[in-house]
Motif scaffolding. Structure first.
Motif, PDB file in Angstrom:
ATOM      1  N   ALA A 294       0.805  -1.261  -0.137  1.00  0.00           N
ATOM      2  CA  ALA A 294      -0.011  -0.013  -0.029  1.00  0.00           C
ATOM      3  C   ALA A 294       0.919   1.323  -0.017  1.00  0.00           C
ATOM      4  N   GLU A 299      -4.532   1.662   6.149  1.00  0.00           N
ATOM      5  CA  GLU A 299      -5.367   0.395   5.627  1.00  0.00           C
ATOM      6  C   GLU A 299      -6.757   0.834   5.038  1.00  0.00           C
ATOM      7  N   ASP A 300      -7.659   1.788   5.837  1.00  0.00           N
ATOM      8  CA  ASP A 300      -8.705   2.258   5.391  1.00  0.00           C
ATOM      9  C   ASP A 300      -8.781   3.222   4.177  1.00  0.00           C
ATOM     10  N   ASP A 301      -7.606   3.574   3.849  1.00  0.00           N
ATOM     11  CA  ASP A 301      -7.511   4.648   2.629  1.00  0.00           C
ATOM     12  C   ASP A 301      -8.028   4.051   1.338  1.00  0.00           C
ATOM     13  N   PRO A 302      -9.019   4.594   0.632  1.00  0.00           N
ATOM     14  CA  PRO A 302      -9.492   4.275  -0.679  1.00  0.00           C
ATOM     15  C   PRO A 302      -8.525   3.947  -1.506  1.00  0.00           C
ATOM     16  N   VAL A 304      -5.755   2.517  -1.424  1.00  0.00           N
ATOM     17  CA  VAL A 304      -5.069   1.313  -1.160  1.00  0.00           C
ATOM     18  C   VAL A 304      -5.722   0.366  -2.421  1.00  0.00           C
ATOM     19  N   ILE A 305      -7.124   0.368  -2.498  1.00  0.00           N
ATOM     20  CA  ILE A 305      -7.880  -0.423  -3.586  1.00  0.00           C
ATOM     21  C   ILE A 305      -7.227  -0.059  -4.983  1.00  0.00           C
ATOM     22  N   SER A 411     -13.815  -7.010   7.074  1.00  0.00           N
ATOM     23  CA  SER A 411     -13.510  -6.509   8.299  1.00  0.00           C
ATOM     24  C   SER A 411     -13.776  -7.456   9.484  1.00  0.00           C
ATOM     25  N   ILE A 427      -7.480  -6.277   3.653  1.00  0.00           N
ATOM     26  CA  ILE A 427      -7.737  -4.725   3.880  1.00  0.00           C
ATOM     27  C   ILE A 427      -9.170  -4.720   4.270  1.00  0.00           C
ATOM     28  N   ALA A 431     -12.255   0.726   3.556  1.00  0.00           N
ATOM     29  CA  ALA A 431     -11.316   1.099   2.160  1.00  0.00           C
ATOM     30  C   ALA A 431     -12.134   0.976   0.889  1.00  0.00           C
ATOM     31  N   ARG A 435     -13.974   3.885  -1.591  1.00  0.00           N
ATOM     32  CA  ARG A 435     -13.440   3.905  -3.118  1.00  0.00           C
ATOM     33  C   ARG A 435     -14.575   3.812  -3.862  1.00  0.00           C
TER      34      ARG A 435
END
Length: 439
Positions: A294, A299-302, A304-305, A411, A427, A431, A435
């Motif tokens: 990443a 970890e929850d940042d869009p 990352v997808i 989750s 993930i 996230a 996204r």
């Protein structure tokens, strides 16, 4: 006095005049200041500054009334100015000049000029102090920027070294996979030759059998049917290991030249998830490195997808209801599935090189859904009877070959930990929801 009054002295004189005007009887107010008197006290000095200053300069009677008020309001200052002792040291220079101007004391022009000079010197001193402070602050910022640039350069050098190491490792693995690919192609060619030889023998046996009796013809027909069934079974019984190897080779080839992404051509090669959906349950060895990074994002940042979908050959496995119940919990299960699949279809269209699989829990509905429309590029699976989607996700992860990047969106802590131990990158569902909302 030919020189104009300093602004600070003029403001002080106007303030004295405004205070005196408020207490004057109506009949003693100069005609030029009648309108100014109607202003509220807080605005009188500001809005009536020009007529008040003119009255102080040209109306001796009004100036005398202001002087009388100053004698009552500032007796000590007035007494010190009228005596030979001189003004007190603590008195502001603009106030001393304003009192001298109103009282018309001897040498009041000199006092005004001295006040103007002191005010100018004080302003120059303040500007010099501000300039010195600004220079100091700019120097500190320059030092900080230089230090930050040095740290950033060091970090970039470290990243460059790591990237070069990764590239070298990828080249080494690519050479190894190329050797294995050649061996597999040779084996496949040998198998084709054997199959063609067997086919020729079967055709010759069939032609010879046509001259025999009805019983022999029936026997030949039975043998031909058995041979056809055997061929079909051999094609469908392709081992999971062959499928894993082919998927791994496709992933490495896509990372090397990007031909599949440029041409956007479909492939007839089966994927491990296709085999798992038909019932094969062969576990792959654990892989501690899933090939997905990443790049320092949360970890929850869009984003990352987007990062994981940019990895060639990545397999994105989505825990369906774990995502939808967090983002669309107020909708029905059918509406949740439709909304999630619609968003994933858009992602699949942008990442044609990726494989996306969504797993829904069949126990969450009373009957197995019929007619679920899967978007192009998205595989939809339901858990098996009596099992949860968690078990199906773990089975999908373990079916992948070692070295292929696999990402699990969930989750659920237990599913995430199990997937990580099996070589996948977990993930959080937040996230993917962020996204999809951004799209």
């Amino acid at each position: 006095m030919s020189e104009p009054l300093p602004s600070s002295v003029r403001a002080q004189i106007v303030a004295f005049a405004a205070d005196t005007l408020a207490d004057l009887p109506e009949q003693d107010v100069p005609a030029t200041l009648v309108a100014v008197r109607r202003f509220i006290p807080s605005r009188r000095s500001r809005l009536g500054a020009t007529p008040l200053a003119a009255a102080m300069a040209n109306d001796a009677v009004f100036r005398g009334r202001v002087a009388e008020r100053l004698r009552l309001a500032l007796p000590e200052l007035v007494a010190s100015l009228e005596s030979d002792e001189g003004p007190p040291e603590a008195a502001p220079p603009e106030e001393i000049a304003a009192v001298a101007y109103v009282l018309r004391l001897p040498g009041w022009e000199r006092m005004v000029e001295a006040a103007a000079q002191e005010v100018a010197e004080a302003a120059a001193s303040a500007r010099a102090a501000d300039a010195t402070e600004t220079v100091t602050r700019l120097r500190e910022q320059l030092d900080a920027l230089r230090q930050g640039a040095k740290v950033e350069n060091d970090q970039l050098r470290e990243r460059l070294a790591v990237a070069r190491s990764e590239v070298e490792d990828a080249r080494r693995r690519l050479r190894s996979s190329s050797d294995r690919l050649r061996r597999v192609e040779n084996t496949a060619n040998d198998a084709v030759e054997v199959a063609e030889k067997a086919r020729d023998e079967a055709v010759a046996a069939a032609r010879d059998a046509e001259a025999e009796t009805r019983r022999l013809r029936q026997r030949v027909a039975e043998l031909e049917a058995a041979l056809t069934a055997s061929r079909r079974g051999s094609r469908e019984a392709r081992s999971a290991e062959d499928v894993r190897l082919r998927v791994l080779l496709d992933t490495l080839m896509a990372a090397a030249n990007g031909f599949r992404k440029e041409l956007a051509l479909p492939t007839a090669v089966l994927h491990p998830a296709d085999i798992v959906s038909r019932g094969e349950d062969d576990a792959a060895p654990l892989d501690p490195f899933c090939g997905v990074s990443a790049r320092g994002l949360a970890e929850d940042d869009p984003a990352v997808i987007d990062e994981v979908l940019a990895v060639p050959g990545v397999h994105l496995i989505v825990d369906g209801y774990n995502v939808t119940k967090r983002g669309y919990g107020s909708l029905t299960l059918q509406a949740q599935r439709a909304r999630l699949l619609s968003g994933l279809g858009a992602l699949a269209g942008r990442a044609s090189e990726s494989e996306i699989t969504v797993v829904f829990d069949a126990t969450a509905v009373t009957a197995r859904p019929v007619g679920v429309a899967a978007p192009r590029g998205v595989r939809v699976l339901f858990s098996r009877s009596g099992q949860l989607a968690d078990e199906e996700i773990v089975r999908l992860v373990r079916a992948e070959p070692v070295g292929r990047p696999v990402v699990v969106v969930t989750s659920d802590r237990e599913v995430a930990d199990t997937s990580r131990r099996s070589g996948a990158r977990p993930i959080p569902s937040a996230a993917l929801l962020a996204r999809l909302d951004r799209s």
